[in-house]
Structures are given as structure tokens and as C-alpha cells.
Design an enzyme around this catalytic site. Structure first.
Site: not given
Length: 308
Positions: A101, A139, A282
Site C-alpha cells: 500500500d 493494489d 479502509d
């Protein structure tokens, strides 16, 4: 042993299209230890518990595995075996890439490339010959732009390592590299990145993981990516929170809603899944400014149920 083999073939056959989707409406495993399920169990007297149980906790969703698992081999093995005993297909997410991330809300991951390779091998070995659906590193491909050139290649090599390990050590797994979402990376570029990340070793890719884009929009994007891959691949869509579509925000936005229930056979997608666990934050943002990524709150869950 013969019964177990038959079960594996039936479930795997349904996913492959050998059995009509209508013949396996409950193919996926419901995780009794999901964050929503644990909250419901601990808060049975809460007036929200019954709705959260029926709308979320009783639905099949993915189990995420990462650096929070003290023994990745034991944890993955226990999960896939529990699902197999229940005669259902488990959905797992591998989420431990080094530099995860880009250091944002869900930052972390394996501490080094060597550690990730060790982790990957243990993850794949623990699935073994049992059937499973695996979504690979949400991601990680779409976020390549946050890395310098040498680190980009390291990441691609790590993804290729995991896909190869899964192909070799988990031959009955249905594996999907994460392919971002329809508003992020253009389809031709995403196809190029997926190729570099080892999609040849997988069944295909996943779209809309942890995002809110509609199923129709995600299906168009997935089909566009397939058309640019130059090889026949399938894709799956995360529909866990896309009932109201996207408002352009990604981090705990207001007004979102649960999507349709997971199911097999949703052409042009191969499956519709709940990859993101509804009710899990999130990050410290949006409607949950004090709730860290991955933590469950009934407030988020109820807003997803009501679409508020």
C-alpha cells in the site's frame, strides 16, 4: 478420501463451467471467524446484530492473509481444510507484498524480498491440493507507480514468484492477480503490467477489489483488459460494496451499499465475490476517521446495509 476428491471435482467443475452455476448456488465458504461474525457473536444483545448477521456475517467473503498471521502455513492450512470439510470453496487473499500500500493506511507487508519469498512458498504449500480461490496482492500491480524503477522490478519478480509457487504447489487453486479498478489504470497498461507480474501462471485477474465501481462498469473494464492481454484469461469482480456504485472516493465514503451476493457464473466475469469484508474500515478516513484499516465497526456495516 474418495468423497473428498469428488467434492473437490464438483466445486472446481462448477467454477470451470462444467456444472451450471445454478447447480452450485452455495459454492463458497462462509467464514465463521470473519470480523463481522466475531462482532455479532460478541454483541448478540445489540439491536444491530441480527441485521449485520443476516446481511453480512452469514455471507461468504474472502479471508485475508498477511504479516499479522504468526504462522502463515498453519493458518492457511486450517482455513482451507475447514472449508473442504464444509464442502465449500474458500476465497483467500494474499496481502503481504513488501512495501504494501505504498506505506499508506494498509502499509506493512513482508520486511524484505527474501522474507516475502519464504512467506509465499509457505502460503502456497499450505493450500496444497485442496481447491481454493486466491486473489493475489490487491493494489500491488496498480501501485507500481509509487516505486522507483529498481523496486518496480523487485515487486514484479515477487509477484511472479508467488504466482509460480501457487501454480506448482496449489494446482487446484483458482488464482487471480489483482488488476485494480476501472477508474485507475487504463486497460492496455494494466494488461502489460499483469503480463509482467506473472499472469501466465494464473487463471486470470480480479477487478474492483475494495472499491465501489458498479458490476457493469467493472465487467467492461475486465473485458477490455482481457482483449489487451494476448492470452485467454478469466476475471472476477469484487461486488462487496458496489450496490450504489462509486462517488469517486475510495476511503470509507458515505452513501455506499452492499452489492449482490457472491455467485458463480456472471459472464463476462467468472465469479462475483465479496473480497473486501463489508464493515471493515479502509483506513482512518471518511465516515470512520478513527478506525484503522481492516478493523470492523457496526457503524460502517449498517451504513452499507442501508446505503447511507
Amino acid at each position: 478420501m474418495r468423497t473428498r476428491i469428488v467434492v473437490a471435482l464438483v466445486v472446481a467443475g462448477a467454477l470451470l463451467g462444467a456444472v451450471p452455476a445454478s447447480a452450485a448456488p452455495d459454492a463458497f465458504y462462509v467464514d465463521p471467524t470473519s470480523n463481522p461474525a466475531k462482532w455479532v457473536k460478541a454483541n448478540g444483545g445489540d439491536p444491530r446484530a441480527a441485521r449485520i448477521k443476516s446481511a453480512i456475517a452469514d455471507k461468504p467473503m474472502a479471508k485475508w492473509f498477511g504479516n499479522w498471521n504468526a504462522n502463515i502455513g498453519a493458518d492457511v492450512s486450517a482455513y482451507v481444510r475447514a472449508a473442504f470439510t464444509a464442502k465449500r470453496m474458500p476465497v483467500l487473499v494474499a496481502y503481504n507484498i513488501t512495501g504494501r500500500d505504498c506505506g499508506s493506511h494498509s502499509g506493512g507487508g513482508a520486511g524484505s524480498p527474501a522474507a516475502y519469498r519464504t512467506w509465499s512458498s509457505a502460503f502456497a504449500s499450505a493450500i496444497g491440493n485442496l481447491p481454493a480461490v486466491v486473489v493475489i496482492e490487491p493494489d500491488a500491480v496498480a501501485q507500481l507507480d509509487c516505486l522507483a524503477a529498481p523496486q518496480k522490478q523487485v515487486r514484479l519478480d515477487l509477484l511472479k514468484h508467488l504466482t509460480a509457487e501457487l501454480k506448482s504447489k496449489a494446482p487446484n487453486a483458482f488464482t487471480y492477480l489483482d488488476g485494480g479498478n476501472s477508474s485507475w489504470i487504463a486497460a492496455p497498461e494494466m494488461a502489460k503490467r499483469l503480463t509482467s507480474a506473472g499472469i501466465a501462471n494464473t487463471r486470470g485477474f480480479a477487478v474492483n477489489v475494495s472499491n465501489y465501481r458498479t458490476t457493469a462498469e467493472s465487467a467492461r473494464y475486465g473485458s477490455d483488459v482481457v482483449s489487451h492481454l494476448g492470452q485467454k484469461k478469466s476475471f472476477v469482480i469484487d461486488v462487496s460494496r458496489n450496490g450504489n456504485g462509486s462517488n469517486g472516493q475510495w476511503c470509507n465514503p458515505a452513501g455506499r451499499k452492499l452489492g449482490e451476493a457472491p455467485r458463480l457464473g456472471a459472464a463476462p466475469a467468472e465469479m462475483l465475490l465479496w473480497v473486501k469484508v463489508p464493515g471493515d474500515s479502509d483506513g482512518k478516513c471518511g465516515i470512520a476517521p478513527t478506525t484503522p484499516a481492516g478493523a470492523f465497526t457496526p457503524e460502517i456495516a449498517m451504513r452499507l446495509i442501508n446505503g447511507t
